[in-house]
Design a protein around this motif. Structure first.
Motif, PDB file in Angstrom:
ATOM      1  N   UNK A 360      78.368 -58.535  -5.852  1.00  0.00           N
ATOM      2  CA  UNK A 360      77.465 -58.002  -6.210  1.00  0.00           C
ATOM      3  C   UNK A 360      76.071 -59.061  -6.051  1.00  0.00           C
ATOM      4  N   UNK A 361      76.475 -60.428  -5.682  1.00  0.00           N
ATOM      5  CA  UNK A 361      75.231 -61.226  -5.676  1.00  0.00           C
ATOM      6  C   UNK A 361      74.617 -61.093  -4.555  1.00  0.00           C
ATOM      7  N   UNK A 362      75.022 -60.161  -3.467  1.00  0.00           N
ATOM      8  CA  UNK A 362      74.031 -59.938  -2.214  1.00  0.00           C
ATOM      9  C   UNK A 362      72.885 -59.315  -2.510  1.00  0.00           C
ATOM     10  N   UNK A 363      72.775 -58.391  -3.561  1.00  0.00           N
ATOM     11  CA  UNK A 363      71.578 -57.651  -3.891  1.00  0.00           C
ATOM     12  C   UNK A 363      70.756 -58.631  -4.697  1.00  0.00           C
ATOM     13  N   UNK A 364      69.753 -59.313  -3.851  1.00  0.00           N
ATOM     14  CA  UNK A 364      68.653 -60.018  -4.203  1.00  0.00           C
ATOM     15  C   UNK A 364      67.864 -59.432  -5.443  1.00  0.00           C
ATOM     16  N   UNK A 365      67.421 -58.314  -5.086  1.00  0.00           N
ATOM     17  CA  UNK A 365      66.639 -57.537  -5.874  1.00  0.00           C
ATOM     18  C   UNK A 365      66.555 -55.945  -5.528  1.00  0.00           C
ATOM     19  N   UNK A 366      65.640 -55.195  -6.096  1.00  0.00           N
ATOM     20  CA  UNK A 366      66.028 -53.626  -5.832  1.00  0.00           C
ATOM     21  C   UNK A 366      65.885 -53.397  -4.347  1.00  0.00           C
ATOM     22  N   UNK A 367      64.736 -54.042  -3.738  1.00  0.00           N
ATOM     23  CA  UNK A 367      64.596 -53.916  -2.370  1.00  0.00           C
ATOM     24  C   UNK A 367      64.873 -54.798  -1.212  1.00  0.00           C
ATOM     25  N   UNK A 368      65.666 -56.103  -1.714  1.00  0.00           N
ATOM     26  CA  UNK A 368      65.805 -57.132  -0.759  1.00  0.00           C
ATOM     27  C   UNK A 368      67.460 -57.323  -0.844  1.00  0.00           C
ATOM     28  N   UNK A 369      67.803 -57.460   0.525  1.00  0.00           N
ATOM     29  CA  UNK A 369      69.519 -57.749   0.565  1.00  0.00           C
ATOM     30  C   UNK A 369      69.626 -58.850   1.215  1.00  0.00           C
ATOM     31  N   UNK A 373      77.558 -64.659   2.313  1.00  0.00           N
ATOM     32  CA  UNK A 373      78.496 -65.286   3.318  1.00  0.00           C
ATOM     33  C   UNK A 373      77.897 -66.461   3.996  1.00  0.00           C
ATOM     34  N   UNK A 374      78.354 -67.496   4.118  1.00  0.00           N
ATOM     35  CA  UNK A 374      77.726 -68.900   4.524  1.00  0.00           C
ATOM     36  C   UNK A 374      77.766 -68.434   6.189  1.00  0.00           C
ATOM     37  N   UNK A 375      78.808 -67.879   6.642  1.00  0.00           N
ATOM     38  CA  UNK A 375      78.694 -67.635   7.959  1.00  0.00           C
ATOM     39  C   UNK A 375      77.659 -66.577   8.474  1.00  0.00           C
ATOM     40  N   UNK A 376      76.974 -65.823   7.667  1.00  0.00           N
ATOM     41  CA  UNK A 376      76.317 -64.766   8.023  1.00  0.00           C
ATOM     42  C   UNK A 376      74.798 -64.879   7.397  1.00  0.00           C
ATOM     43  N   UNK A 377      74.507 -64.833   6.338  1.00  0.00           N
ATOM     44  CA  UNK A 377      73.115 -65.069   5.697  1.00  0.00           C
ATOM     45  C   UNK A 377      71.947 -63.816   6.182  1.00  0.00           C
ATOM     46  N   UNK A 378      72.724 -62.810   6.624  1.00  0.00           N
ATOM     47  CA  UNK A 378      71.796 -61.660   7.233  1.00  0.00           C
ATOM     48  C   UNK A 378      70.809 -61.256   5.993  1.00  0.00           C
ATOM     49  N   UNK A 379      69.535 -60.844   6.140  1.00  0.00           N
ATOM     50  CA  UNK A 379      68.721 -60.215   5.010  1.00  0.00           C
ATOM     51  C   UNK A 379      67.941 -59.108   5.467  1.00  0.00           C
ATOM     52  N   UNK A 380      67.554 -58.193   4.724  1.00  0.00           N
ATOM     53  CA  UNK A 380      66.856 -57.054   5.116  1.00  0.00           C
ATOM     54  C   UNK A 380      66.799 -56.091   3.938  1.00  0.00           C
ATOM     55  N   UNK A 381      66.266 -55.038   4.256  1.00  0.00           N
ATOM     56  CA  UNK A 381      65.839 -54.016   3.105  1.00  0.00           C
ATOM     57  C   UNK A 381      67.315 -53.558   2.481  1.00  0.00           C
ATOM     58  N   UNK A 382      67.309 -53.426   1.159  1.00  0.00           N
ATOM     59  CA  UNK A 382      68.391 -53.050   0.730  1.00  0.00           C
ATOM     60  C   UNK A 382      68.803 -51.748   0.876  1.00  0.00           C
ATOM     61  N   UNK A 383      67.969 -50.688   0.979  1.00  0.00           N
ATOM     62  CA  UNK A 383      68.169 -49.252   1.211  1.00  0.00           C
ATOM     63  C   UNK A 383      68.698 -49.160   2.502  1.00  0.00           C
ATOM     64  N   UNK A 384      68.079 -49.503   3.519  1.00  0.00           N
ATOM     65  CA  UNK A 384      68.440 -49.328   4.906  1.00  0.00           C
ATOM     66  C   UNK A 384      69.895 -50.122   4.974  1.00  0.00           C
ATOM     67  N   UNK A 385      70.048 -51.160   4.470  1.00  0.00           N
ATOM     68  CA  UNK A 385      71.500 -51.591   4.326  1.00  0.00           C
ATOM     69  C   UNK A 385      72.403 -50.813   3.946  1.00  0.00           C
ATOM     70  N   UNK A 386      72.309 -49.930   2.714  1.00  0.00           N
ATOM     71  CA  UNK A 386      73.424 -48.969   2.190  1.00  0.00           C
ATOM     72  C   UNK A 386      73.405 -47.832   3.119  1.00  0.00           C
ATOM     73  N   UNK A 387      72.291 -47.584   3.676  1.00  0.00           N
ATOM     74  CA  UNK A 387      72.475 -46.295   4.591  1.00  0.00           C
ATOM     75  C   UNK A 387      73.427 -46.536   5.850  1.00  0.00           C
TER      76      UNK A 387
END
Length: 421
Positions: A360-369, A373-387
């Protein structure tokens, strides 16, 4: 060739006399339903047959003068609809038929025979249709209809239904066509995530958004009308009938809301048509919307928390009409040779589409993901990530709907009522 049946709705332009005539027919059809319902409850079980009901409505049309304004075929359509309602009840697809009140019932009249319509096109934007016991009236021509030289045994209009809403009378044609099966759609696959801030987000990075359905002036007018209705309702004594002024205010409110709904429908149709034409495989989440919009009020012993916030969220979810969007995508993809699939919804917004880490902590906010994971650290738009997660679940082999593109609706069996037959 494949037989295809669909409806086409158009706006009618009626004179004041024609409006009164169609209103009288709609009230007669509603009264016919109520008379059938009363007859059904009074008759013994063994005498509830279609032939006896037909004889009863024929006698009623002779004894009650205002029922004669309803065409005979429309009266037969009411009879068939009432018996079909009981059949749906016995088979567990609907509740028992009920009395139709004057204010809570949608006014409608059925025209079961397409040959009685005699449709002609008189202008690029207008057509003429014949309504029994009303005459020739104009309707808005917004789509190609199989009339004139284009009509034949396979492509024709089988009937119509007159429907009234707060914006006036409309006619819904029942169209039957014969078409060749569509070739398989060669477009790419796409996952879709639906939301409130971003209504539709695609796995390839595109989004489909919309603004407010009403303008600023219309929103201010709606608020003013709602306040006026609340003030007038306060002055009404308990048991006192609603005044004409309050009814008029309610009609104005309903007109603005209907205008907003039409704009929302137009946006949904345009958006789903563009998606169905572009992509061959569309994957969506299997959302249980009825559970998502349940109230958080709780009980007297265990009251809920954040009831106001949950009420606003429920209103926003209902306003986006996610289920209607999926329904449009289902039949439009099938018509164009594509397919629609549903995958399980849990975890799609909390899973990282790059490494698969879910928390659950991956979702920084409504729009940011942001992946934790220390080995990943990927970030991007939360809606596109869910899609992208939705599309990944389909590629893993977890669809809930077969590739035919048609949803399978499962309903719980209901016990037949003791007085049903």
């Amino acid at each position: 060739m494949v037989k295809r049946q669909f409806g086409h709705r158009a706006r009618l332009v009626l004179s004041p006399a024609a409006v009164r005539a169609v209103d009288d027919q709609a009230h007669a059809a509603r009264t016919m339903w109520n008379l059938l319902h009363a007859w059904w409850q009074m008759m013994p079980r063994e005498k509830r047959t279609l032939a006896r009901a037909d004889a009863a409505i024929r006698q009623a049309r002779q004894d009650i003068g205002f029922l004669a304004v309803l065409p005979a075929q429309a009266a037969q359509a009411v009879l068939k609809a009432y018996f079909a309602a009981w059949k749906n009840c016995w088979e567990g697809r609907a509740d028992t038929p009920k009395f139709k009140g004057r204010l809570r019932t949608v006014m409608s009249v059925d025209i079961p025979q397409g040959r009685d319509l005699n449709i002609t096109r008189v202008h690029r934007r207008w057509g003429m249709v014949n309504i029994p016991k009303v005459g020739r009236v104009r309707f808005r021509w917004t789509g190609d209809l199989p009339v004139g030289k284009y009509a034949n045994e396979g492509n024709r209009i089988t009937g119509a239904r007159l429907i009234r809403d707060v914006l006036g009378w409309h006619i819904a044609f029942r169209v039957q066509t014969l078409q060749a099966p569509p070739a398989p759609h060669q477009g790419p696959e796409v996952g879709i995530d639906v939301g409130i801030t971003v209504p539709i987000a695609l796995s390839d990075g595109e989004t489909h958004e919309h603004g407010a359905w009403l303008t600023g002036k219309e929103e201010a007018k709606l608020l003013h009308l709602e306040q006026r209705a609340a003030q007038r309702k306060q002055h009404r004594k308990p048991g006192e009938p609603t005044s004409r002024r309050l009814h008029h205010t309610y009609d104005l409110i309903a007109g603005l809301r209907a205008k907003a709904k039409r704009r929302a429908l137009d946006w949904q149709h345009r958006t789903t048509t563009a998606i169905a034409r572009t992509y061959g495989t569309v994957v969506v989440e299997a959302l249980t919307i009825t559970n998502m919009v349940k109230s958080a009020r709780g009980t007297a012993d265990e009251p809920g928390k954040n009831v106001g916030q949950k009420t606003g969220l429920n209103r926003s979810i209902s306003g986006e009409a996610w289920g209607r969007t999926v329904t449009m995508l289902t039949y439009k993809t099938a018509r164009l040779g594509g397919t629609l699939h549903k995958v399980p919804a849990p975890g799609t917004s909390q899973r990282c589409s790059a490494c698969g880490f879910t928390t659950p902590g991956n979702r920084e906010s409504q729009a940011v993901f942001v992946c934790k994971n220390p080995d990943c650290g990927w970030s991007g738009n939360a809606d596109h990530n869910a899609a992208r997660n939705v599309l990944h679940l389909y590629r893993m082999g977890l669809p809930l709907i077969p590739a035919a593109g048609r949803a399978v609706v499962r309903r719980a069996k209901r016990v037949k009522p003791a007085t049903a037959r």
